[in-house]
Motif scaffolding. Structure first.
Motif, PDB file in Angstrom:
ATOM      1  N   ALA A  85       0.820  -1.210   0.000  1.00  0.00           N
ATOM      2  CA  ALA A  85       0.000   0.000   0.000  1.00  0.00           C
ATOM      3  C   ALA A  85       0.854   1.260   0.000  1.00  0.00           C
ATOM      4  CB  ALA A  85      -0.944   0.010   1.200  1.00  0.00           C
ATOM      5  N   GLY A  86       2.004   1.186  -0.673  1.00  0.00           N
ATOM      6  CA  GLY A  86       2.847   2.358  -0.805  1.00  0.00           C
ATOM      7  C   GLY A  86       3.738   2.630   0.375  1.00  0.00           C
ATOM      8  N   VAL A  87       3.820   1.696   1.319  1.00  0.00           N
ATOM      9  CA  VAL A  87       4.616   1.891   2.536  1.00  0.00           C
ATOM     10  C   VAL A  87       5.639   0.766   2.636  1.00  0.00           C
ATOM     11  CG1 VAL A  87       4.558   2.038   5.050  1.00  0.00           C
ATOM     12  CG2 VAL A  87       2.675   2.997   3.692  1.00  0.00           C
ATOM     13  N   VAL A  88       6.880   1.121   2.996  1.00  0.00           N
ATOM     14  CA  VAL A  88       7.914   0.115   3.232  1.00  0.00           C
ATOM     15  C   VAL A  88       7.583  -0.575   4.556  1.00  0.00           C
ATOM     16  CG1 VAL A  88      10.368  -0.295   3.590  1.00  0.00           C
ATOM     17  CG2 VAL A  88       9.628   1.475   1.987  1.00  0.00           C
ATOM     18  N   THR A  89       7.228  -1.860   4.463  1.00  0.00           N
ATOM     19  CA  THR A  89       6.770  -2.570   5.657  1.00  0.00           C
ATOM     20  C   THR A  89       7.762  -3.611   6.149  1.00  0.00           C
ATOM     21  OG1 THR A  89       5.600  -4.185   4.293  1.00  0.00           O
ATOM     22  CG2 THR A  89       4.351  -2.271   5.034  1.00  0.00           C
ATOM     23  N   ALA A  90       8.675  -4.049   5.305  1.00  0.00           N
ATOM     24  CA  ALA A  90       9.633  -5.063   5.722  1.00  0.00           C
ATOM     25  C   ALA A  90      10.827  -5.027   4.795  1.00  0.00           C
ATOM     26  CB  ALA A  90       8.991  -6.450   5.702  1.00  0.00           C
ATOM     27  N   SER A  91      11.916  -5.598   5.261  1.00  0.00           N
ATOM     28  CA  SER A  91      13.098  -5.687   4.417  1.00  0.00           C
ATOM     29  C   SER A  91      13.840  -6.973   4.750  1.00  0.00           C
ATOM     30  CB  SER A  91      14.022  -4.485   4.644  1.00  0.00           C
ATOM     31  OG  SER A  91      14.497  -4.472   5.978  1.00  0.00           O
ATOM     32  N   ALA A  92      14.658  -7.412   3.813  1.00  0.00           N
ATOM     33  CA  ALA A  92      15.461  -8.612   4.038  1.00  0.00           C
ATOM     34  C   ALA A  92      16.791  -8.444   3.351  1.00  0.00           C
ATOM     35  CB  ALA A  92      14.740  -9.844   3.491  1.00  0.00           C
ATOM     36  N   ALA A  93      17.868  -8.696   4.088  1.00  0.00           N
ATOM     37  CA  ALA A  93      19.200  -8.543   3.498  1.00  0.00           C
ATOM     38  C   ALA A  93      19.544  -9.792   2.706  1.00  0.00           C
ATOM     39  CB  ALA A  93      20.229  -8.293   4.598  1.00  0.00           C
ATOM     40  N   GLY A  94      18.866  -9.983   1.593  1.00  0.00           N
ATOM     41  CA  GLY A  94      19.084 -11.165   0.773  1.00  0.00           C
ATOM     42  C   GLY A  94      18.487 -10.982  -0.603  1.00  0.00           C
ATOM     43  N   PRO A  95      18.532 -12.031  -1.438  1.00  0.00           N
ATOM     44  CA  PRO A  95      18.024 -11.913  -2.800  1.00  0.00           C
ATOM     45  C   PRO A  95      16.561 -11.501  -2.826  1.00  0.00           C
ATOM     46  CG  PRO A  95      19.275 -13.955  -2.512  1.00  0.00           C
ATOM     47  CD  PRO A  95      19.068 -13.360  -1.155  1.00  0.00           C
ATOM     48  N   GLY A  96      16.230 -10.673  -3.801  1.00  0.00           N
ATOM     49  CA  GLY A  96      14.863 -10.228  -3.960  1.00  0.00           C
ATOM     50  C   GLY A  96      14.324 -10.624  -5.318  1.00  0.00           C
TER      51      GLY A  96
END
Length: 397
Positions: free
Chosen positions: A323-334
């Motif tokens: 919904a246009g908001v950065v909600t999570a991240s992962a330091a790995g392949p995307g």
């Protein structure tokens, strides 16, 4: 014809549920304006407020320079077409078309002439003596439009009018409605959740989310210069790819390339900034100097005949945008989507090298989601676009 002016239009339902929040828009005379957004974003409520079917909690509305916020719907000189055709099943097409004029006590001879003129315009003359249940979906939609047009309104409102049609009919009706609106020059406000309808029909698009206007602009402006992460992710099919970037003193760094940006950047969790690129702006092959290099393997392939969509597991820091908001991240392949011309089912499972022009990257503030940088929403052609302002489609190598 007439234009519309909306000033701070707000709708709050009981229980303090704010469906539409402080919408200010000017719709020019004869303009085709499309309200675009996901289900529940407030676009239909806004249209119904213009029509007078919903009361206005706050703000003002003017049609043709006259305030109409307290005017009864029948006195606003507007006509509306709904998602369901709302035709009278016991009446013939002729009587359905004539009914609004009968209510206005228009003389019979004049009614007949107007009905026949609108039927000819919509190419339904041969259906005038049939009833709605014997018509196709496209024909019924034409009758619904004709019943609105026969009143010769100043403003034409359309609420998801093509949703009940199959894909082929939707494509035909998009073209027909655009041509008809251009011919008649009726100021039109059109609601849809379908971005293809918006991109192909609108003079301008109003992108909405959670009752608020996110961006207003011509289709190419909204596509090329999204104002924020929501617009960037909503406009485009498949949507824009997003990945993380690291802040530097002068901007952001992406895979050894520095992109100068204007304004401050606020991090969100582990993400300093978000960078986006559209699937068609990425191609296969060794990068030239000044191009972004991405490596990975193709996890899935969708062949669509004229083009192929590849999902690449790439060596980039993944960013989840909801919904246009950065909600999570992962330091790995995307997961990274690539659109390439032709049928490329031979790519499934392949290790690939990708290239992308640095000028095609968009930069977004991770905390607020707003677009930043000298290219953000200024209407100019970005590097990586041709001189028509259209995105450059890169061929596969």
């Amino acid at each position: 014809m007439a234009g519309l002016v909306l000033e701070g239009l707000t709708k709050i339902y009981s229980g303090r549920v704010e469906s539409v929040s402080n919408v200010t828009l000017t719709v020019a005379d004869s303009e085709f304006l499309v309200l675009l957004g996901p289900s529940g974003c407030g676009k239909s409520t806004l249209l119904r407020m213009i029509a007078g079917l919903e009361t206005i909690t706050a703000g003002s509305l003017a049609i043709g320079g006259q305030a109409v916020g307290d005017v009864h719907p029948r006195d606003r000189d507007i006509a509306m077409v709904f998602q369901n055709y709302a035709l009278y099943p016991h009446m013939t097409v002729r009587k359905n078309l004539a009914y609004p004029l009968k209510l206005q006590k228009v003389p019979k001879a004049e009614r007949r002439a107007k009905v026949e003129r609108v039927a000819a315009l919509l190419e339904i003359e041969a259906e005038l003596d049939r009833r709605p249940d014997s018509l196709s979906g496209g024909q019924r939609q034409r009758v619904a439009m004709g019943r609105a047009l026969v009143r010769e309104p100043s403003v034409f409102l359309m609420d998801e009018p093509l949703s009940n049609l199959d894909a082929r009919l939707r494509m035909q009706m998009r073209s027909d409605i655009s041509a008809l609106q251009g011919k008649l020059g009726i100021t039109t406000v059109y609601v849809t959740h379908d971005q293809v309808e918006a991109m192909t029909m609108a003079d301008r698009i109003v992108v909405m989310n959670q009752g608020r206007v996110q961006q207003v602009g011509r289709p190419t402006e909204v596509y090329e210069h999204p104002a924020n992460l929501f617009v960037a992710g909503f406009i485009g099919s498949p949507p824009m790819n997003f990945f993380a970037a690291r802040r530097t003193d002068g901007g952001v760094a992406v895979r050894g390339h520095e992109i100068p940006v204007t304004g401050a950047l606020d991090p969100c969790g582990e993400i300093d900034a978000v960078v986006g690129i559209r699937p068609e702006e990425v191609s296969f092959g060794e990068p030239d100097p000044g191009e972004l290099s991405i490596t990975g393997f193709i996890a899935a392939v969708e062949t669509l005949g004229a083009e192929t969509l590849c999902r690449v597991e790439a060596d980039l820091t993944a960013v989840v945008v909801e919904a246009g908001v950065v909600t999570a991240s992962a330091a790995g392949p995307g997961s990274f989507l690539v659109r390439t011309p032709g049928n490329r089912d031979d790519l499934a499972g392949a290790q690939v090298q990708l290239r992308a022009p640095i000028g095609a990257l968009r930069v977004f503030d991770a905390a607020s989601g707003r677009a930043v940088g000298v290219d953000a929403c200024d209407g100019s052609a970005r590097p990586g676009a041709d001189d028509t302002g259209q995105p450059t489609v890169l061929s596969a190598g």
